[in-house]
Design a protein around this motif. Structure first.
Motif, mmCIF file in Angstrom:
data_model
loop_
_atom_site.group_PDB
_atom_site.id
_atom_site.type_symbol
_atom_site.label_atom_id
_atom_site.label_comp_id
_atom_site.label_asym_id
_atom_site.label_seq_id
_atom_site.Cartn_x
_atom_site.Cartn_y
_atom_site.Cartn_z
ATOM 1 N N ARG A 1 0.837 -1.205 0.000
ATOM 2 C CA ARG A 1 0.000 0.000 0.000
ATOM 3 C C ARG A 1 0.878 1.264 0.000
ATOM 4 N N THR B 1 0.914 4.108 -2.850
ATOM 5 C CA THR B 1 0.771 5.528 -2.486
ATOM 6 C C THR B 1 1.823 6.345 -3.220
ATOM 7 N N ALA C 1 -4.335 4.311 -3.368
ATOM 8 C CA ALA C 1 -3.792 3.305 -2.441
ATOM 9 C C ALA C 1 -4.805 2.951 -1.363
ATOM 10 N N ASP D 1 -4.551 -4.348 6.553
ATOM 11 C CA ASP D 1 -4.305 -4.207 5.112
ATOM 12 C C ASP D 1 -4.606 -5.473 4.313
#
Ligand code: PGA
Length: 255
Positions: free
Chosen positions: A191, A195, A203, A227
């Motif tokens: 992630r 980003t 993201a 996540d």
């Protein structure tokens, strides 16, 4: 808010009768489920009959592979347009069995992701390290290379349709899943990388599945990680009761 996404990768299993029975069983068992995205990925030759069995249900259809050219003299290959014609929404690209048994490179995988994105198919883009790479501390480097090369040339709008599946190769079909902490650690890095590549909104919305010996007994603990947004399920997706149990567990999780 990310909706949990469970996809069944049937690999080279089932036949004309059992594929329909599996699909019909899931439709029956999962009719009441809300707030979970569900897909099954049968072998190419059963896509149309499974598509008919899923008709009217919330379970979506995916393929296990695709070729990047639109049509022409590519014996044995299948195009994005053909998959869409058969009812597919998703396509698995870059699965470790294709990378390591069939010799697919990051470059070929990138061409497939570009073709799928251009055609409007949603890629389930698989990444993951070998055991020796993990042992040498190279996990994040490998995953970063696979993601940067795989998504090369993919626009932010196209990236929004991509699901990334983190599948450590040593966990696939071995019965030895990554621990929830190992999965979370890599998912968090993925992630962060997305980003950097596409910004925090893309993201934040990105679905990152875990795959590798996911089964009913470890579903809740894997999905509890912040996540881990879903699962790509091989072996356990071949039994109605197992895959249905995993989806029901996911439906009960509040994140
Ligand atoms: P497995 O396979 O669940 O049988 O380990 C996962 C996958 O290869 O997608």
């Amino acid at each position: 808010m990310r909706t949990l996404f469970l996809a069944g990768n049937w690999k080279m299993n089932t036949n004309s009768v059992s594929s329909i029975n599996l699909a019909a069983g899931l439709v029956r068992e999962l009719a009441e489920i809300q707030n979970v995205r569900i897909a099954v990925c049968p072998p190419f030759v059963y896509l149309q009959s499974v598509s008919a069995s899923l008709c009217g249900s919330q379970i979506e259809l995916g393929a296990q592979n695709v070729y990047f050219q639109k049509n022409g003299a590519f014996t044995g290959e299948i195009s994005c347009e053909m998959l869409i014609d058969c009812g597919c929404t998703y396509v698995i690209i870059g699965h470790s069995e294709r990378r390591h048994i069939l010799g697919e490179t990051d470059e070929l995988i990138n061409l497939k992701i570009r073709a799928a994105a251009a055609a409007g198919l949603k890629p389930i883009f698989c990444v993951g390290e070998l055991l020796e790479e993990r042992d040498k501390g190279q996990t994040f480097d490998v995953v970063e290379r696979q993601i940067r090369k795989g998504l090369d040339g993919i626009s932010p709008e196209q990236a929004a349709a991509v699901t990334i599946a983190y599948e450590p190769v040593w966990a696939i079909g071995t019965g030895r899943n990554a621990t929830p902490q190992q999965a979370q650690e890599v998912h968090e890095c993925i992630r962060r990388l997305i980003t950097e590549m596409y910004g925090s909104e893309t993201a934040g919305n990105l679905t990152i599945q875990y795959g590798g010996s996911a089964k009913p007994a470890n579903t809740a603990e894997l999905l509890a990680e912040p996540d881990v947004d879903g699962l790509l399920v091989g072996g356990a997706s071949l039994k109605v009761e197992d895959f249905a149990a995993m989806v029901k567990t996911a439906a009960a999780i509040k994140k």
